[in-house]
Design a protein around this motif. Structure first.
Motif, mmCIF file in Angstrom:
data_model
loop_
_atom_site.group_PDB
_atom_site.id
_atom_site.type_symbol
_atom_site.label_atom_id
_atom_site.label_comp_id
_atom_site.label_asym_id
_atom_site.label_seq_id
_atom_site.Cartn_x
_atom_site.Cartn_y
_atom_site.Cartn_z
ATOM 1 N N THR A 1 1.167 15.268 11.571
ATOM 2 C CA THR A 1 -0.125 14.916 10.976
ATOM 3 C C THR A 1 -0.943 16.169 10.700
ATOM 4 O O THR A 1 -1.545 16.320 9.622
ATOM 5 N N ILE B 1 5.105 6.625 7.868
ATOM 6 C CA ILE B 1 5.759 5.756 6.886
ATOM 7 C C ILE B 1 6.996 5.172 7.569
ATOM 8 O O ILE B 1 8.071 5.777 7.563
ATOM 9 N N LYS C 1 0.854 -1.185 0.000
ATOM 10 C CA LYS C 1 0.000 0.000 0.000
ATOM 11 C C LYS C 1 0.890 1.235 0.000
ATOM 12 O O LYS C 1 2.093 1.155 0.282
ATOM 13 N N TYR C 2 0.308 2.378 -0.301
ATOM 14 C CA TYR C 2 1.101 3.579 -0.524
ATOM 15 C C TYR C 2 0.576 4.757 0.287
ATOM 16 O O TYR C 2 -0.596 4.812 0.652
ATOM 17 N N ARG C 3 1.473 5.689 0.542
ATOM 18 C CA ARG C 3 1.132 6.902 1.271
ATOM 19 C C ARG C 3 1.795 8.105 0.606
ATOM 20 O O ARG C 3 2.628 7.949 -0.295
ATOM 21 N N THR C 4 1.437 9.287 1.074
ATOM 22 C CA THR C 4 1.916 10.514 0.445
ATOM 23 C C THR C 4 3.078 11.116 1.221
ATOM 24 O O THR C 4 3.030 11.238 2.444
ATOM 25 N N THR D 1 1.895 -3.939 5.521
ATOM 26 C CA THR D 1 0.867 -3.057 4.959
ATOM 27 C C THR D 1 -0.435 -3.803 4.672
ATOM 28 O O THR D 1 -1.482 -3.174 4.475
ATOM 29 N N ALA E 1 4.864 14.015 6.224
ATOM 30 C CA ALA E 1 5.096 12.590 6.419
ATOM 31 C C ALA E 1 5.943 12.405 7.672
ATOM 32 O O ALA E 1 6.881 13.169 7.923
ATOM 33 N N THR F 1 4.051 9.924 -4.149
ATOM 34 C CA THR F 1 3.434 8.740 -3.565
ATOM 35 C C THR F 1 4.514 7.685 -3.379
ATOM 36 O O THR F 1 5.244 7.355 -4.330
ATOM 37 N N ALA G 1 4.082 2.456 1.744
ATOM 38 C CA ALA G 1 3.765 2.743 3.145
ATOM 39 C C ALA G 1 4.837 2.228 4.090
ATOM 40 O O ALA G 1 4.885 2.633 5.259
ATOM 41 N N LEU H 1 1.449 2.036 11.492
ATOM 42 C CA LEU H 1 0.686 2.523 10.342
ATOM 43 C C LEU H 1 -0.715 2.969 10.753
ATOM 44 O O LEU H 1 -1.274 3.902 10.174
ATOM 45 N N PRO I 1 -2.208 8.447 9.166
ATOM 46 C CA PRO I 1 -1.910 8.288 7.738
ATOM 47 C C PRO I 1 -0.601 8.958 7.344
ATOM 48 O O PRO I 1 -0.115 8.755 6.227
#
Length: 313
Positions: free
Chosen positions: A198, A268, A2-5, A286, A203, A10, A13, A261, A265
């Motif tokens: 957050t 990372i 899965k991925y995060r910003t 993830t 990040a 992008t 995760a 995680l 959000p």
């Protein structure tokens, strides 16, 4: 995966903390490269390094050069991989760490890192640790100059308090994209930094995210965990992390990363790895969805920590 910003990018995760591949008790280059390739095969697109990740005094940049070689030798596309590096720390070769946060040093260090990585601009460059002898605004100002010069594309800060995050954000604005602090089941001093990150849309990259989780077959040499930290800590076989891991049929390390995680959000984690098996296991975190009751059980088992204390590394 899965991925995060991370800023405008992008990324996976879970990232790869590459420090164990270059410091004391490091593996040979064949295994080190295999570890990086295993991370890429698992979908990891964030690799964390620093110019000070080396062992001997004359090896500055060892980890950056290793990563550059590994990426060049990888058979697939690596254009989407973000290599994040740091400057401002040194290793004289006796096991100690120094800190130098002058603008001149940071600018020279960033340019040297850029050349070692073989890139036109560093994707993410971070001040490794605030220098108590240099005004923080001056160190952060060097990041602004590096951004303006095109040497780096995005900036971050590491081992910082909430006050230092706020000051850096005031200076850099949206160009500040990350905070890298120690954070794990055993070390949660940076909880306020996580909360602030957050809120600001930054990040949050926990280093040594597996601190306190006991040894397993995935661990590195000489009693280190796959996070590159000693296995001594609050968690041992039989803790809530191990019980829940058994219920899911996964490693306690995966549960620790899944717990991280779930906290925000913005998180990372960048677990350090020195073996292909350890980063492959970490990447699998993830896919774990912890229930609210499980998260409450894990939280209840954690020790109290000092809050917002500066990190030692």
């Amino acid at each position: 995966m899965k991925y995060r910003t991370l800023g405008s990018t992008t990324v996976s995760a879970i990232g790869l903390g590459a420090m164990p591949l270059s410091i004391e008790h490091r593996p040979d280059e064949e295994r080190a490269v295999a570890t990086i390739h295993a991370a890429l095969d698992a979908g990891v697109t964030l690799i964390d390094t620093a110019d000070s990740y080396h062992w001997h005094a004359d090896e500055r940049g060892h980890n950056e050069l290793l990563i550059a070689r590994a990426l060049a030798r990888y058979g697939g596309d690596t254009s989407h991989v973000l290599v994040a590096t740091k400057g401002g720390r040194g290793r004289p070769g006796d096991g100690s760490w120094t800190v130098t946060g002058t603008p001149a040093h940071l600018k020279d260090a960033a340019e040297a890192s850029r050349k070692r990585l073989g890139v036109e601009a560093i994707g993410l460059y971070q001040v490794h640790k605030p220098d108590p002898d240099v005004p923080w605004a001056e160190s952060v100002g060097a990041l602004r100059d590096l951004l303006d010069a095109g040497t780096i594309r995005a900036a971050g800060v590491s081992n910082v308090t909430t006050g230092q995050i706020s000051e850096a954000h005031a200076i850099l604005g949206v160009s500040l994209v990350s905070v890298q602090n120690e954070f794990s089941p055993a070390t949660r001093d940076a909880e306020p930094a996580l909360e602030l990150s957050t809120r600001l849309g930054l990040a949050f990259l926990p280093w040594s995210p597996l601190g306190g989780i006991s040894r397993s077959s995935l661990d590195g040499p000489s009693g280190t965990t796959s996070a590159g930290t000693t296995s001594a800590g609050t968690a041992s076989a039989g803790t809530a992390f191990h019980h829940i891991a058994a219920e899911h049929g996964v490693s306690p390390q995966q549960i620790a990363l899944a717990w991280l995680l779930a906290r925000s959000p913005a998180v990372i984690p960048i677990p350090g790895s020195s073996r292909p098996a350890s980063i492959q296991d970490s990447a699998g975190a993830t896919e774990i969805e912890l229930k609210a009751a499980e998260l409450a059980q894990l939280d209840a088992a954690l020790p109290k920590c000092h809050i917002d204390a500066p990190s030692p590394r």
